[in-house]
Design a protein around this motif. Structure first.
Motif, short mmCIF file in Angstrom:
data_model
loop_
_atom_site.label_atom_id
_atom_site.label_comp_id
_atom_site.label_asym_id
_atom_site.label_seq_id
_atom_site.Cartn_x
_atom_site.Cartn_y
_atom_site.Cartn_z
N LEU A 36 1.04 -1.23 0.09
CA LEU A 36 -0.19 -0.03 0.14
C LEU A 36 0.90 1.25 -0.16
CD1 LEU A 36 -2.58 -0.79 2.71
CD2 LEU A 36 -2.67 -1.01 0.13
N TYR A 37 0.46 2.12 -1.10
CA TYR A 37 1.36 3.29 -0.90
C TYR A 37 0.53 4.43 -0.02
CZ TYR A 37 2.82 7.73 -2.75
OH TYR A 37 3.38 9.08 -2.76
N LEU A 38 1.08 5.00 1.07
CA LEU A 38 0.18 6.02 1.82
C LEU A 38 0.99 7.35 1.96
CD1 LEU A 38 -0.28 3.40 4.79
CD2 LEU A 38 -1.95 4.12 3.15
N ASP A 49 3.43 -4.34 -12.75
CA ASP A 49 3.72 -3.08 -13.09
C ASP A 49 3.07 -2.02 -11.76
OD1 ASP A 49 4.73 -3.29 -15.59
OD2 ASP A 49 3.19 -2.84 -16.52
N ALA A 50 2.31 -2.48 -11.28
CA ALA A 50 1.65 -1.99 -10.09
C ALA A 50 2.92 -1.91 -8.83
CB ALA A 50 0.45 -2.62 -9.42
N LYS A 51 3.39 -3.06 -8.58
CA LYS A 51 4.45 -3.17 -7.71
C LYS A 51 5.75 -1.99 -8.02
CE LYS A 51 5.96 -7.18 -6.21
NZ LYS A 51 6.64 -8.19 -6.11
N ASP A 52 5.96 -2.05 -9.30
CA ASP A 52 6.96 -0.90 -9.88
C ASP A 52 6.46 0.48 -9.44
OD1 ASP A 52 8.59 -3.01 -10.53
OD2 ASP A 52 8.09 -2.77 -12.80
N CYS A 64 7.29 5.37 -5.47
CA CYS A 64 6.61 6.39 -4.59
C CYS A 64 7.44 6.39 -3.56
CB CYS A 64 5.29 6.03 -4.16
SG CYS A 64 4.08 5.74 -5.83
N THR A 65 7.59 7.87 -2.83
CA THR A 65 8.36 8.01 -1.77
C THR A 65 7.39 7.74 -0.61
OG1 THR A 65 8.22 10.28 -2.21
CG2 THR A 65 9.77 9.29 -2.61
#
Length: 624
Positions: free
Chosen positions: A327-329, A345-348, A353-354
């Motif tokens: 999850l990118y928060l 691609d979603a993992k990449d 993302c920071t």
DNA sequence: GTAATGGGCGCC
DNA sequence: AAAGGGCGCCCATTAC
């Protein structure tokens, strides 16, 4: 050696205090734990009573049987800790008759297994009645005798099943059953500090998200379908399409999100809430299961699927469906990758993302002093399909180390150039989705959705063209569909048995033909149609050639992997858990990736000529 | 109240 | 003739 069946009745309360809620270890270490009745049967004599009154010497050196032996074994472990059972009870061998009946007839539950194998009905009413009740409650209600009789009945049945049927359970399968019990009890080490951090962060994110859903103010549940539909009506937009109602339901839903998401944030918020809540539930379950050494036990069910695969359930935490994409928060809000991306691609996308990424797989780590080696079989199912259909041309190319997708392009798509992935990545992508999606009779509509899940967008025309050409160019595959379809239909009014290369047999009981009404694709009119059905476990299902082919392939791939599991434990180290074609091994520092690859590249004797290979890597924690 | 069901979402 | 499959858990709703 004596063979003795053992069963315990313990206090439980549904949805509050049960193995399902807590897992074996936490359940038997709870303050409410009370094994009030123990029943034992050695083939001649039975005993029933409180375990404190049992003569444990009677079990010395015996082979112990139980229906769901992992549970009985955990109870004995606790009784040993309490000094009620002698320490040498930790040395007994155990066999699980629930695992055995799963293998033999696809039913774990004792009553169902007896019904199928012995044609014998059995009541569990008294056990249901005991939910939330103690031994004293049963005594007060005059039900103590019934309960004891019930318990004795259980151990008699368990013993009887073993005596009669264990010869039909091959020794390597017993080995896999025993290994499964060991794995579940051994458990996995958890990064507890990171776990607690994840829970704290996630609770905050979910709190923020819940507030943003307009209907929660009015007291409706965050994911209430009625509240969502009502909100749609109020703002004048259509209700979200139900994904399972359409072949392209996923795409329809995504289109709905794209159309209305920008104007109404809650449109995306509902899906996000479900994702986050699911993850939080898993994290909380892990937290509740933590043992003093920061490991958790878990449940894996031997032969949980009728094809023989293990299933991940039974205790509220499934080790086989941990999410892959972190999850990118951002500022304590979830930012989801575009839905059109493939998992990779979603993992990449998330990796670039920071801010903050939350990856549940990081929580599972090697015990101190050990390391993980993660290994998964390379495209085992399409390889097995090629072997089963006698596609020697393809197998020969695989043997040279060529990727199966390139080999497929050469055999079935007319590719004659060099390295396909480099020289023609578009064709490579088309080959890949055909290999993964068309081997089992899938039609063009569904193929559009399958292709999309791999990031390939197909028009209806292109999908139809690929499906048609696949079937024309792969007569060996369609031939197997036809062969199995015919054989299945020939078995009407009896059982259909499908022999696997390993020597195992899959049985589809009670083949019959039913008439159904079906909508004609061209005219849209309803008309009568036949279908052939059979029992899979205790459920009647419609079966056909493509599906039987898929079952055959999945079962065979499982048998290959099962051999690898036993060999890994024997030759390399502990397999902590596994996910269908992927083994998580925890090994000493001197064990190498090559050691694991060596074991998992072996072709079983009964699959000679099928190239098997794997990819392995070292890691401090679970990943991929 | 509990049981059963179906949708949604996660994996191979 | 055509039809991808195998799982488990959470949640909300409906049925009993």
């Amino acid at each position: 050696m004596d063979t003795i069946a053992v069963d315990f009745e313990t206090f439980y309360k549904k949805n509050e205090y049960s193995v399902r809620d807590l897992g074996n270890w936490r359940y038997v270490h709870d303050e409410r734990f009370d094994p009030y009745l123990m029943t034992v049967f050695d083939g001649a004599n039975s005993w029933a009573g409180n375990p404190r009154d049992f003569n444990w010497d009677a079990l010395e050196d015996a082979l112990l049987l139980a229906h769901n032996a992992a549970f009985e074994r955990a109870i004995v472990g606790r009784l040993v800790e309490d000094g009620i059972a002698p320490v040498r009870m930790l040395q007994n061998q155990w066999q699980c008759t629930a695992n055995m009946t799963s293998y033999l007839c696809g039913n774990r539950a004792l009553a169902k297994a007896l019904a199928v194998l012995e044609g014998q009905p059995m009541s569990k009413d008294i056990r249901d009645w005991m939910s939330g009740k103690t031994w004293q409650d049963a005594v007060d209600a005059g039900k103590a005798d019934e309960l004891a009789r019930y318990g004795v009945g259980d151990v008699r049945e368990c013993h009887g099943l073993w005596t009669k049927y264990s010869p039909r359970w091959p020794s390597h399968e017993r080995g896999l059953s025993e290994l499964t019990m060991r794995q579940c009890a051994r458990g996995v080490s958890i990064d507890a500090e990171l776990l607690h951090e994840y829970i704290t962060v996630l609770q905050e994110v979910i709190f923020n998200l819940e507030k943003s859903l307009p209907w929660t103010d009015r007291g409706a549940a965050p994911t209430s379908p009625k509240a969502i539909a009502e909100q749609c009506r109020v703002v004048g937009i259509p209700a979200p399409p139900v994904k399972s109602h359409f072949d392209d339901g996923e795409e329809q839903f995504e289109a709905w999100e794209i159309a209305y998401g920008p104007q109404f944030p809650w449109v995306l918020g509902v899906s996000q809430y479900r994702q986050l809540n699911k993850l939080l539930s898993s994290l909380q379950t892990i937290r509740e299961r933590l043992r003093p050494d920061n490991t958790i036990d878990f449940s894996l069910l031997y032969f949980g699927a009728h094809t023989g695969r293990w299933s991940g359930g039974g205790s509220g935490l499934n080790m086989q469906n941990l999410r892959k994409v972190p999850l990118y928060l951002k500022d304590r809000n979830l930012v989801s990758p575009p839905g059109s991306l493939s998992v990779k691609d979603a993992k990449d996308w998330v990796a670039n993302c920071t801010d903050y990424a939350m990856d549940i797989r990081r929580l599972f780590r090697a015990r101190p002093g050990k390391k993980f080696i993660l290994a998964d079989l390379s495209q085992i199912e399409p390889r097995v399909l090629a072997w089963l259909t006698g596609n020697f041309q393809l197998l020969e190319m695989l043997r040279t180390g060529m990727s199966i997708y390139e080999a497929f392009a050469r055999v079935s798509m007319g590719w004659t150039g060099g390295n396909l992935k480099k020289e023609n990545p578009d064709l490579y992508a088309l080959a890949k989705i055909q290999v993964l999606g068309l081997g089992y009779g899938c039609g063009w509509e569904k193929f559009v959705a399958i292709a999309a899940s791999y990031g390939v967008l197909l028009t209806p025309e292109k999908s139809q063209e690929l499906v048609t050409s696949f079937r024309a160019q792969n007569p060996l595959t369609t031939g197997l569909w036809r062969t199995l379809d015919d054989a299945f239909k020939q078995s009407i009014h009896s059982d259909f048995e499908m022999a696997l290369p390993s020597g195992r047999t899959m049985t589809y009981r009670g083949v019959s033909r039913v008439v159904r009404s079906k909508k004609d694709k061209e005219t849209g009119k309803w008309r009568a149609d036949w279908a052939f059905t059979a029992l899979v476990g205790d459920k009647r299902k419609t079966l056909y050639g493509g599906l039987l082919t898929e079952n055959l392939v999945q079962a065979t791939a499982r048998d290959v992997f099962g051999q690898h599991l036993l060999a890994l434990e024997d030759q390399v180290g502990d397999v902590i858990f596994h996910v269908h074609d992927e083994a998580i091994t925890e090994v000493d520092q001197d064990v190498t990736v090559k050691d694991v690859e060596h074991v998992m590249s072996r072709t079983p004797d009964w699959l000679e000529g099928c190239p098997v290979s794997c990819e392995a890597q070292e890691a401090a924690h679970y990943l991929k």
